[in-house]
Design a protein around this motif. Structure first.
Motif, PDB file in Angstrom:
ATOM      1  N   CYS A 178       0.814  -1.223   0.000  1.00  0.00           N
ATOM      2  CA  CYS A 178       0.000   0.000   0.000  1.00  0.00           C
ATOM      3  C   CYS A 178       0.845   1.269   0.000  1.00  0.00           C
ATOM      4  O   CYS A 178       0.336   2.351   0.324  1.00  0.00           O
ATOM      5  CB  CYS A 178      -0.915   0.009   1.233  1.00  0.00           C
ATOM      6  N   THR A 179       2.115   1.143  -0.356  1.00  0.00           N
ATOM      7  CA  THR A 179       3.001   2.300  -0.300  1.00  0.00           C
ATOM      8  C   THR A 179       2.474   3.477  -1.109  1.00  0.00           C
ATOM      9  O   THR A 179       2.521   4.626  -0.674  1.00  0.00           O
ATOM     10  CB  THR A 179       4.406   1.914  -0.802  1.00  0.00           C
ATOM     11  N   ASN A 180       1.963   3.205  -2.288  1.00  0.00           N
ATOM     12  CA  ASN A 180       1.463   4.274  -3.152  1.00  0.00           C
ATOM     13  C   ASN A 180      -0.004   4.611  -2.903  1.00  0.00           C
ATOM     14  O   ASN A 180      -0.518   5.591  -3.453  1.00  0.00           O
ATOM     15  CB  ASN A 180       1.650   3.892  -4.623  1.00  0.00           C
ATOM     16  N   HIS A 181      -0.657   3.785  -2.095  1.00  0.00           N
ATOM     17  CA  HIS A 181      -2.076   4.013  -1.790  1.00  0.00           C
ATOM     18  C   HIS A 181      -2.312   3.773  -0.301  1.00  0.00           C
ATOM     19  O   HIS A 181      -2.953   2.782   0.089  1.00  0.00           O
ATOM     20  CB  HIS A 181      -2.964   3.086  -2.624  1.00  0.00           C
ATOM     21  N   PRO A 182      -1.812   4.660   0.568  1.00  0.00           N
ATOM     22  CA  PRO A 182      -1.924   4.445   2.018  1.00  0.00           C
ATOM     23  C   PRO A 182      -3.357   4.327   2.516  1.00  0.00           C
ATOM     24  O   PRO A 182      -3.603   3.707   3.554  1.00  0.00           O
ATOM     25  CB  PRO A 182      -1.223   5.675   2.607  1.00  0.00           C
ATOM     26  N   SER A 183      -4.315   4.900   1.781  1.00  0.00           N
ATOM     27  CA  SER A 183      -5.704   4.812   2.235  1.00  0.00           C
ATOM     28  C   SER A 183      -6.240   3.387   2.151  1.00  0.00           C
ATOM     29  O   SER A 183      -7.283   3.085   2.733  1.00  0.00           O
ATOM     30  CB  SER A 183      -6.595   5.754   1.421  1.00  0.00           C
ATOM     31  N   ASP A 184      -5.536   2.500   1.438  1.00  0.00           N
ATOM     32  CA  ASP A 184      -5.988   1.106   1.314  1.00  0.00           C
ATOM     33  C   ASP A 184      -5.483   0.210   2.432  1.00  0.00           C
ATOM     34  O   ASP A 184      -5.900  -0.943   2.540  1.00  0.00           O
ATOM     35  CB  ASP A 184      -5.507   0.516  -0.025  1.00  0.00           C
ATOM     36  N   VAL A 185      -4.590   0.709   3.275  1.00  0.00           N
ATOM     37  CA  VAL A 185      -3.995  -0.140   4.301  1.00  0.00           C
ATOM     38  C   VAL A 185      -5.026  -0.499   5.370  1.00  0.00           C
ATOM     39  O   VAL A 185      -5.937   0.275   5.665  1.00  0.00           O
ATOM     40  CB  VAL A 185      -2.774   0.552   4.949  1.00  0.00           C
ATOM     41  N   ASP A 186      -4.869  -1.679   5.946  1.00  0.00           N
ATOM     42  CA  ASP A 186      -5.723  -2.125   7.042  1.00  0.00           C
ATOM     43  C   ASP A 186      -5.227  -1.447   8.327  1.00  0.00           C
ATOM     44  O   ASP A 186      -4.103  -1.703   8.764  1.00  0.00           O
ATOM     45  CB  ASP A 186      -5.632  -3.644   7.182  1.00  0.00           C
ATOM     46  N   PRO A 187      -6.016  -0.579   8.958  1.00  0.00           N
ATOM     47  CA  PRO A 187      -5.560   0.122  10.158  1.00  0.00           C
ATOM     48  C   PRO A 187      -5.109  -0.814  11.274  1.00  0.00           C
ATOM     49  O   PRO A 187      -4.202  -0.485  12.037  1.00  0.00           O
ATOM     50  CB  PRO A 187      -6.784   0.940  10.594  1.00  0.00           C
ATOM     51  N   LYS A 188      -5.746  -1.982  11.359  1.00  0.00           N
ATOM     52  CA  LYS A 188      -5.404  -2.918  12.428  1.00  0.00           C
ATOM     53  C   LYS A 188      -3.957  -3.395  12.307  1.00  0.00           C
ATOM     54  O   LYS A 188      -3.290  -3.633  13.318  1.00  0.00           O
ATOM     55  CB  LYS A 188      -6.355  -4.113  12.411  1.00  0.00           C
ATOM     56  N   LYS A 189      -3.461  -3.536  11.088  1.00  0.00           N
ATOM     57  CA  LYS A 189      -2.077  -3.989  10.908  1.00  0.00           C
ATOM     58  C   LYS A 189      -1.100  -2.949  11.458  1.00  0.00           C
ATOM     59  O   LYS A 189      -0.056  -3.301  12.031  1.00  0.00           O
ATOM     60  CB  LYS A 189      -1.800  -4.269   9.428  1.00  0.00           C
ATOM     61  N   ILE A 190      -1.442  -1.679  11.307  1.00  0.00           N
ATOM     62  CA  ILE A 190      -0.589  -0.626  11.867  1.00  0.00           C
ATOM     63  C   ILE A 190      -0.665  -0.644  13.391  1.00  0.00           C
ATOM     64  O   ILE A 190       0.360  -0.574  14.078  1.00  0.00           O
ATOM     65  CB  ILE A 190      -0.997   0.752  11.317  1.00  0.00           C
ATOM     66  N   SER A 191      -1.880  -0.746  13.932  1.00  0.00           N
ATOM     67  CA  SER A 191      -2.042  -0.787  15.386  1.00  0.00           C
ATOM     68  C   SER A 191      -1.284  -1.959  15.991  1.00  0.00           C
ATOM     69  O   SER A 191      -0.606  -1.821  17.021  1.00  0.00           O
ATOM     70  CB  SER A 191      -3.524  -0.886  15.756  1.00  0.00           C
ATOM     71  N   ASP A 192      -1.402  -3.131  15.365  1.00  0.00           N
ATOM     72  CA  ASP A 192      -0.727  -4.321  15.880  1.00  0.00           C
ATOM     73  C   ASP A 192       0.789  -4.140  15.890  1.00  0.00           C
ATOM     74  O   ASP A 192       1.469  -4.525  16.848  1.00  0.00           O
ATOM     75  CB  ASP A 192      -1.094  -5.549  15.044  1.00  0.00           C
ATOM     76  N   ALA A 193       1.317  -3.543  14.818  1.00  0.00           N
ATOM     77  CA  ALA A 193       2.765  -3.346  14.721  1.00  0.00           C
ATOM     78  C   ALA A 193       3.247  -2.342  15.765  1.00  0.00           C
ATOM     79  O   ALA A 193       4.303  -2.529  16.396  1.00  0.00           O
ATOM     80  CB  ALA A 193       3.138  -2.875  13.320  1.00  0.00           C
TER      81      ALA A 193
END
Length: 248
Positions: A178-193
């Motif tokens: 999702c580097t070029n499309h950050p709005s597509d990232v799953d927020p939970k994956k960021i929270s978990d990391a």
């Protein structure tokens, strides 16, 4: 989104339950916002929906929480942070040492500051505190699609530097394509990391550096490594929606 962190100093008092106090604050804040969302079924109007002030939401939540606390004869206090999105404006009310960090194009756009009476003594709502929702900081930030909003308790921001937060987000975006499309990232994956990183630092007293260590040294105190604490992390990703509710 909202975060409230019960003040651990109440642990030595038998009648205290700061965790319950913090949960009640968020419960009643959520209930108040739900009334605004469904204003046709409540005392609110469409104008109230758009004019919402998170500080006022916090005040109403605080008042209701205190009624419950008095009735149950409970002791406790908590910090609180509420953010409400209206169109392209993120409205924020913060009391205490929870934090919000907004990332745009992998660069920090906005960062709240801690409210403390003295080192490690945050502003708080509850038993014996002279602080009230009117003491909360208020912010309004213009956001756009792809912005990433990180909210967390002090257990998060005491253990993870802002630049590390950005680096972790960068890695998650790359890993998920999702580097070029950050709005597509799953927020939970960021929270978990972020949670994993905060907990890794908190558990390691030998860790080379942490934000809490840096601030402790600035206060002339000896402290090394991470700070053991409860950790709450919320992530929001700003996306354009074609299914926004009709507020006519």
């Amino acid at each position: 989104m909202g975060v409230s962190d019960g003040v651990g100093g109440w642990a030595k008092y038998k009648e205290a339950d700061p965790a319950l106090y913090s949960r009640k604050l968020m419960h009643y804040a959520s209930a108040e916002l739900a009334k605004l969302d469904d204003f046709l079924e409540s005392e609110y109007s469409a104008d109230d929906y758009y004019a919402v002030d998170p500080k006022e939401v916090l005040q109403k939540s605080y008042d209701q929480t205190n009624k419950d606390v008095v009735a149950a004869k409970l002791l406790g206090s908590a910090t609180a942070l509420i953010a409400v999105l209206r169109d392209d404006e993120l409205r924020i009310a913060n009391l205490g040492d929870c934090g919000v960090l907004i990332i745009r194009n992998l660069e920090p756009l906005f960062r709240s500051e801690e409210q403390q009476h003295s080192f490690n003594f945050p502003f708080q709502l509850g038993t014996g505190s002279r602080d009230s929702p009117r003491d909360a900081q208020s912010f309004s930030v213009k956001i756009q699609e792809g912005d990433i909003v990180i909210m967390g308790s002090d257990g998060m921001f005491d253990n993870v530097f802002d630049e590390d937060v950005v680096d972790i987000i960068r890695k998650v975006l790359k890993k998920t394509g999702c580097t070029n499309h950050p709005s597509d990232v799953d927020p939970k994956k960021i929270s978990d990391a972020l949670l994993a990183r905060a907990w890794e630092v908190a558990e390691d007293s030998r860790y080379g550096a942490s934000p809490f260590q840096t601030r402790a040294i600035q206060e002339g105190l000896y402290f090394h490594g991470g700070k053991m604490d409860d950790v709450t992390v919320l992530t929001g990703v700003v996306r354009l929606s074609e299914d926004s509710p009709d507020r006519r």
